[in-house]
Design an enzyme around this catalytic site. Structure first.
Site, PDB file in Angstrom:
ATOM      1  N   GLN A  93       0.820  -1.209   0.000  1.00  0.00           N
ATOM      2  CA  GLN A  93       0.000   0.000   0.000  1.00  0.00           C
ATOM      3  C   GLN A  93       0.857   1.264   0.000  1.00  0.00           C
ATOM      4  O   GLN A  93       0.541   2.235  -0.679  1.00  0.00           O
ATOM      5  CB  GLN A  93      -0.920   0.009   1.229  1.00  0.00           C
ATOM      6  N   GLU A  94       1.933   1.255   0.747  1.00  0.00           N
ATOM      7  CA  GLU A  94       2.733   2.464   0.913  1.00  0.00           C
ATOM      8  C   GLU A  94       3.556   2.805  -0.326  1.00  0.00           C
ATOM      9  O   GLU A  94       3.635   3.967  -0.722  1.00  0.00           O
ATOM     10  CB  GLU A  94       3.676   2.314   2.120  1.00  0.00           C
ATOM     11  N   SER A  95       4.210   1.811  -0.921  1.00  0.00           N
ATOM     12  CA  SER A  95       5.193   2.121  -1.960  1.00  0.00           C
ATOM     13  C   SER A  95       5.130   1.216  -3.179  1.00  0.00           C
ATOM     14  O   SER A  95       5.891   1.425  -4.129  1.00  0.00           O
ATOM     15  CB  SER A  95       6.603   2.013  -1.363  1.00  0.00           C
TER      16      SER A  95
END
Length: 651
Positions: free
Chosen positions: A527-529
């Protein structure tokens, strides 16, 4: 047999080139023409490279010429042109090389920028100043400033900037202003009076200037520019009308110092321009924007039915849109929190008839079931909970539902058909994929008309090249079910393109060291990167786990036992260790509840602590929906679902 001979020859030649064994590469390529599989231009490019490596420069020049001048259309023509030009330059034919690059520049705007520096250098060497000037102009129109140009080209670039006509200066300023360089765009757009621009550009240029000024916090200047845009029925005119309506609404709010109330005498005037823009002839994007603002105004004064009517119009214009959902959801949620369960259920049901995407649909079904249970109609709620509990991978609503129907039966859904079968349209792309020429395959696929098969081939090529974000986007276009609780319908092989995994299992190792579920940590990184170690957010978060430098600095001494350096955050394993340590601290702080720990990771631990304090004693599902930030709730939903997928796909 000719087809298989060509494939074997290309595979062996590529391997020999990789080893630097040019004689072997030449033998394979010489013996296996690739016309039978549609890859003869690609064979010629490999042949030219092998000949260059073997020192046979005249023969290499002929091979480059053959690859460049073929009548066959193929995606790597510009690469062949660049190779041909370089071979000509090595033979001392600078003018001919510059002429070839001029033809390459005519292929696409991107190619023009790519070859511009070499074209300038070769043109100057050949004494062809007009060609050098043309290449410098390509750089200028792409937004390149003198300091960013090669030293030998800076004077030419500077001269071309000074020589821009008002029309070109306006178009360049508009491009920069809308492309993320607001300050540069403003500088260029303010150099000429609008009357100096062509009439067809005037509205679009002024609109870009107004938006750029707004981006730079000059609201007064933006409003003045927007007011000067003529009402002539162009797209820029309608966009400007929406912008002016926003300015008017802001002014009204400023005068009244607070939210609107039902019956407010200023409300009709605030709504009027948006109503006028919510129907044709306004363009679709403007209609959607106008209706979204009308939904928010209706929600602000508590008029659910009025907002729902606008939402119906919005989704009729733009099926699948989720614009406007959250303000209406909040009205329904307020009814639930006020113990008016019948009204809340009716609101949830009405929203489900308008917003039909899977994540919102499941959310609405869950809360409809909770309302039925609170109304004393538990028997009607059970089938709804059971339908949610079977979600695979489980989203938060499946997890919540399973607590209420612990004897649910998990059923594997019917698999979707795989749309990636080979056809004539995909022949060249499929051959390149088969041979692991992934860069070339991606380029060929992007030239094809938009279809599911095209998107899946793009996903395969980009994934193999480590370009995980575009690969995930492509496979999501092909299978909208991916990333939802209906994802199990999609063949696992395609799902894995949406869920990359780290090399060597270092995320799993860090997760175990900090007593975390590896699937949770992988879902967070996804989700983040999207597994990009160089990812950087607008807020300044860095690396795989998107840590803020201040957070990483506070962890470095205790976790790494060394002094903090910014480079740590770009090292995947170090970033993962710091991110896992931070997440472990949040799990410890929030009673090992993954929902609260993830919400704190995204929205901050202080806010999460306040949500828990203000909703003490409520069940987890109600606390979760009471978090005030939609973005944080959506973040938790995604990471929890991604975690389920990682658990299933990589046991």
């Amino acid at each position: 047999m000719p087809a298989w001979s060509a494939r074997v020859g290309l595979l062996l030649a590529a391997e020999a080139l990789h080893r630097g064994d040019f004689p072997s590469a030449l033998r394979e390529l010489d013996a296996a023409p690739a016309a039978a599989i549609g890859l003869e231009p690609y064979r010629q490019i490999l042949f030219a490279r092998a000949l260059e490596g073997a020192g046979r420069l005249p023969d290499a020049l002929a091979a480059w010429r053959a690859a460049w001048e073929t009548e066959e259309a193929y995606a790597s023509r510009s690469a062949a042109g660049r190779g041909f030009a370089q071979a000509l330059a090595r033979q001392g034919a600078a003018g001919d090389a510059a002429a070839v690059l001029g033809r390459v520049a005519a292929l696409t705007a991107a190619d023009a920028v790519t070859v511009a520096p070499d074209r300038i250098r070769l043109s100057l060497a050949a004494g062809d100043r007009p060609s050098a000037v043309s290449a410098a102009r390509d750089l200028v129109l792409a937004g390149v400033e003198p300091p960013a140009a090669p030293a030998f080209a800076r004077a030419l670039v500077k001269d071309q900037i000074a020589a821009l006509s008002p029309a070109d200066r306006g178009r360049l300023g508009r491009s920069l202003a809308t492309g993320g360089s607001a300050a540069r765009g403003i500088h260029l757009l303010r150099q000429d009076a609008p009357s100096a621009w062509p009439a067809e550009d005037r509205g679009a240029n002024l609109l870009a200037l107004s938006r750029a000024l707004l981006h730079e916090s000059d609201a007064r200047g933006a409003e003045a520019v927007a007011a000067a845009i003529a009402e002539d029925g162009t797209p820029a005119d309608f966009d400007a009308r929406l912008l002016r309506a926003d300015f008017e609404l802001t002014a009204v709010r400023r005068r009244r110092s607070g939210a609107f109330t039902d019956g407010d005498p200023l409300l009709p005037a605030a709504r009027k321009p948006f109503l006028a823009l919510s129907a044709p002839p306004a363009p679709l994007s403007v209609r959607i924007g106008a209706r979204e603002r009308l939904i928010r105004l209706a929600a602000e004064i508590g008029r659910f039915d009025e907002g729902l009517e606008q939402a119906r119009g919005l989704t009729a214009d733009s099926p699948g849109s989720t614009v406007g959902f959250e303000p209406l959801w909040k009205l329904a949620w307020d009814r639930y929190r006020g113990a008016d369960f019948r009204a809340a259920r009716q609101h949830f049901e009405s929203l489900a008839a308008v917003y039909r995407d899977v994540p919102r649909g499941r959310r609405l079904v869950y809360w409809r079931a909770r309302c039925l249970a609170r109304e004393g109609r538990g028997a009607e709620a059970v089938p709804l909970f059971e339908s949610l509990a079977t979600g695979e991978p489980p989203d938060v609503y499946a997890l919540f539902a399973r607590r209420r129907v612990p004897d649910y039966r998990l059923r594997r859904p019917v698999a979707l058909a795989d749309p990636s079968r080979e056809t004539a349209a995909f022949r060249r792309t499929d051959e390149l994929l088969r041979l692991r020429f992934f860069e070339e395959a991606a380029a060929e696929a992007r030239l094809l008309p938009a279809t599911r098969g095209r998107d899946l081939r793009i996903a395969e090529a980009d994934f193999a090249l480590g370009r995980f974000a575009p690969a995930a986007a492509a496979v999501k276009r092909a299978f909208p079910e991916i990333g939802t609780a209906e994802e199990a319908k999609v063949p696992d092989g395609w799902r894995r393109f949406y869920y990359p995994i780290e090399v060597g299992g270092f995320l799993a190792s860090e997760a175990r060291q900090f007593r975390l579920d590896p699937a949770i940590l992988r879902g967070l990184v996804r989700q983040e990167s999207v597994f990009d170690p160089a990812a950087r957010s607008r807020a300044g978060a860095l690396g795989l786990t998107q840590l803020m430098p201040e957070t990483a600095k506070s962890l470095a001494k205790s976790v790494l036992r060394v002094r903090y350096r910014r480079a740590f955050l770009y090292d995947p394993s170090v970033n993962a260790r710091l991110g896992a340590a931070y997440l472990r601290g949040l799990f410890d702080r929030f009673s090992n509840n993954p929902l609260w720990a993830l919400a704190a990771y995204n929205g901050g631990p202080t806010r999460m602590a306040r949500v828990l304090r203000e909703n003490a004693g409520l069940p987890d599902d109600e606390v979760f929906e009471s978090h005030p930030a939609f973005e944080t709730r959506d973040y938790v939903r995604r990471v929890m679902l991604f975690s389920g997928s990682y658990r299933e796909l990589y046991p």
